[in-house]
Design a protein around this motif. Structure first.
Motif, PDB file in Angstrom:
ATOM      1  N   TYR A   5       0.821  -1.211   0.000  1.00  0.00           N
ATOM      2  CA  TYR A   5       0.000   0.000   0.000  1.00  0.00           C
ATOM      3  C   TYR A   5       0.858   1.265   0.000  1.00  0.00           C
ATOM      4  CZ  TYR A   5      -4.086  -2.923   0.694  1.00  0.00           C
ATOM      5  OH  TYR A   5      -5.073  -3.856   0.527  1.00  0.00           O
ATOM      6  N   LEU A   6       1.975   1.234   0.709  1.00  0.00           N
ATOM      7  CA  LEU A   6       2.893   2.384   0.665  1.00  0.00           C
ATOM      8  C   LEU A   6       3.448   2.573  -0.743  1.00  0.00           C
ATOM      9  CD1 LEU A   6       4.859   2.044   4.008  1.00  0.00           C
ATOM     10  CD2 LEU A   6       3.464   3.993   3.295  1.00  0.00           C
ATOM     11  N   GLY A   7       3.746   1.480  -1.401  1.00  0.00           N
ATOM     12  CA  GLY A   7       4.211   1.555  -2.792  1.00  0.00           C
ATOM     13  C   GLY A   7       3.169   2.219  -3.674  1.00  0.00           C
ATOM     14  N   GLY A  13       1.046   9.135  -5.825  1.00  0.00           N
ATOM     15  CA  GLY A  13       1.071  10.431  -5.160  1.00  0.00           C
ATOM     16  C   GLY A  13      -0.114  10.676  -4.247  1.00  0.00           C
ATOM     17  N   CYS A  14      -0.567   9.640  -3.585  1.00  0.00           N
ATOM     18  CA  CYS A  14      -1.698   9.765  -2.652  1.00  0.00           C
ATOM     19  C   CYS A  14      -1.183  10.180  -1.278  1.00  0.00           C
ATOM     20  CB  CYS A  14      -2.449   8.449  -2.533  1.00  0.00           C
ATOM     21  SG  CYS A  14      -3.181   7.890  -4.059  1.00  0.00           S
ATOM     22  N   ALA A  23       8.400   4.004  -4.556  1.00  0.00           N
ATOM     23  CA  ALA A  23       7.304   3.070  -4.787  1.00  0.00           C
ATOM     24  C   ALA A  23       7.845   1.668  -5.025  1.00  0.00           C
ATOM     25  CB  ALA A  23       6.450   3.527  -5.971  1.00  0.00           C
ATOM     26  N   PHE A  24       8.831   1.551  -5.904  1.00  0.00           N
ATOM     27  CA  PHE A  24       9.338   0.230  -6.230  1.00  0.00           C
ATOM     28  C   PHE A  24      10.214  -0.347  -5.126  1.00  0.00           C
ATOM     29  CE2 PHE A  24       7.815   1.676 -10.329  1.00  0.00           C
ATOM     30  CZ  PHE A  24       6.971   0.614 -10.596  1.00  0.00           C
TER      31      PHE A  24
END
Length: 51
Positions: A5-7, A13-14, A23-24
């Motif tokens: 979810y963090l990714g 960009g949330c 992200a990766f």
């Protein structure tokens, strides 16, 4: 699952600035934990960068 979810949050960009590298990093961590969705995202990324 939190890493996945963090990714997503970093990729889209949330609540933060979009950052594909971060992200990766989180997708990779989630994939190492066995999260199927993260493995799919890593596979998709590899396909995009290989083209």
């Amino acid at each position: 699952m939190a890493c996945f979810y963090l990714g997503n949050m970093y990729l889209f960009g949330c609540g933060c600035e979009s950052d594909e590298d971060k992200a990766f990093l989180y997708y990779r961590r989630a994939a190492e934990m066995g999260i199927y969705e993260a493995k799919v995202m890593m596979w998709e990324a590899e396909k995009l960068y290989d083209e």
